[in-house]
Design a protein around this motif. Sequence first.
Motif, PDB file in Angstrom:
ATOM      1  N   ALA A 177       0.837  -1.207   0.000  1.00  0.00           N
ATOM      2  CA  ALA A 177       0.000   0.000   0.000  1.00  0.00           C
ATOM      3  C   ALA A 177       0.867   1.250   0.000  1.00  0.00           C
ATOM      4  O   ALA A 177       0.616   2.195  -0.768  1.00  0.00           O
ATOM      5  N   ARG A 178       1.895   1.266   0.831  1.00  0.00           N
ATOM      6  CA  ARG A 178       2.769   2.437   0.914  1.00  0.00           C
ATOM      7  C   ARG A 178       3.508   2.670  -0.397  1.00  0.00           C
ATOM      8  O   ARG A 178       3.621   3.811  -0.862  1.00  0.00           O
ATOM      9  N   THR A 179       3.994   1.593  -0.994  1.00  0.00           N
ATOM     10  CA  THR A 179       4.707   1.718  -2.267  1.00  0.00           C
ATOM     11  C   THR A 179       3.783   2.304  -3.328  1.00  0.00           C
ATOM     12  O   THR A 179       4.162   3.233  -4.059  1.00  0.00           O
ATOM     13  N   ARG A 180       2.591   1.794  -3.389  1.00  0.00           N
ATOM     14  CA  ARG A 180       1.637   2.270  -4.402  1.00  0.00           C
ATOM     15  C   ARG A 180       1.227   3.717  -4.139  1.00  0.00           C
ATOM     16  O   ARG A 180       1.134   4.527  -5.063  1.00  0.00           O
ATOM     17  N   LEU A 181       1.001   4.059  -2.871  1.00  0.00           N
ATOM     18  CA  LEU A 181       0.615   5.429  -2.536  1.00  0.00           C
ATOM     19  C   LEU A 181       1.733   6.416  -2.843  1.00  0.00           C
ATOM     20  O   LEU A 181       1.472   7.515  -3.358  1.00  0.00           O
ATOM     21  N   VAL A 182       2.975   6.047  -2.542  1.00  0.00           N
ATOM     22  CA  VAL A 182       4.109   6.937  -2.849  1.00  0.00           C
ATOM     23  C   VAL A 182       4.176   7.163  -4.352  1.00  0.00           C
ATOM     24  O   VAL A 182       4.341   8.303  -4.804  1.00  0.00           O
ATOM     25  N   THR A 183       4.010   6.117  -5.120  1.00  0.00           N
ATOM     26  CA  THR A 183       4.050   6.247  -6.583  1.00  0.00           C
ATOM     27  C   THR A 183       2.923   7.154  -7.070  1.00  0.00           C
ATOM     28  O   THR A 183       3.152   8.059  -7.881  1.00  0.00           O
ATOM     29  N   GLU A 184       1.716   6.921  -6.577  1.00  0.00           N
ATOM     30  CA  GLU A 184       0.574   7.708  -7.060  1.00  0.00           C
ATOM     31  C   GLU A 184       0.613   9.146  -6.561  1.00  0.00           C
ATOM     32  O   GLU A 184       0.206  10.055  -7.281  1.00  0.00           O
ATOM     33  N   MET A 185       1.093   9.360  -5.352  1.00  0.00           N
ATOM     34  CA  MET A 185       1.150  10.723  -4.822  1.00  0.00           C
ATOM     35  C   MET A 185       2.310  11.509  -5.417  1.00  0.00           C
ATOM     36  O   MET A 185       2.308  12.740  -5.367  1.00  0.00           O
ATOM     37  N   GLU A 186       3.288  10.830  -5.990  1.00  0.00           N
ATOM     38  CA  GLU A 186       4.410  11.501  -6.639  1.00  0.00           C
ATOM     39  C   GLU A 186       3.904  12.379  -7.774  1.00  0.00           C
ATOM     40  O   GLU A 186       4.413  13.478  -7.999  1.00  0.00           O
TER      41      GLU A 186
END
Length: 189
Positions: A177-186
């Motif tokens: 979840a964190r990996t995906r959120l960091v990617t999307e929030m980038e």
Amino acid sequence: MKRLQDLPHKLADAPDAVLAERAGDGDVAAFETLARRHAPLMRAYARRLVRSPEEADDVVQDALITAWKDIGSLKDGAAVKAWLMRIVGHRAIDTGRRRKSHENFADQPDQADHQASPEDVAVVGSTRTALNSALARLPEEQRRCWVLKEFGGQSYEEIAEALGISVTSVRGRLARARTRLVTEMEEWR
């Protein structure tokens, strides 16, 4: 002799295990104390899983009704917080299924600070919208873990208990979840 007015204060100081045992024996005041103690976290969790504050309030109310009916079957009173959160999660999922939609975060209203500058309000609103969109795209099991950890402040063990999964599964879901959120929030930055 104990005075009646001292009882609520003593209940407020009682550990969850004692309150759960008393509530299981039909003590309404003990259950009310548990409900007051855990309702804010239950409401915060529900608000991240359903579309509106009204739906979240309904989910929490349904969860508390279920908890009152079933508290006598709770084996470990010390785990009452995780048990309540699990009930809220199930009720929220039921609400989503009835609605047949999983876009749970798009309708969250902005609650801007009235003293903030218009620019600050716009940034906060934009951030909230981007985060809500990113959370809505997460698989449900990852979103539930992330919300319990980041908004609920629960430990890995508490999340595992609440969701009925292993601590290892919690760690994996949170990492994804964190990996995906960091990617999307980038993209938002």
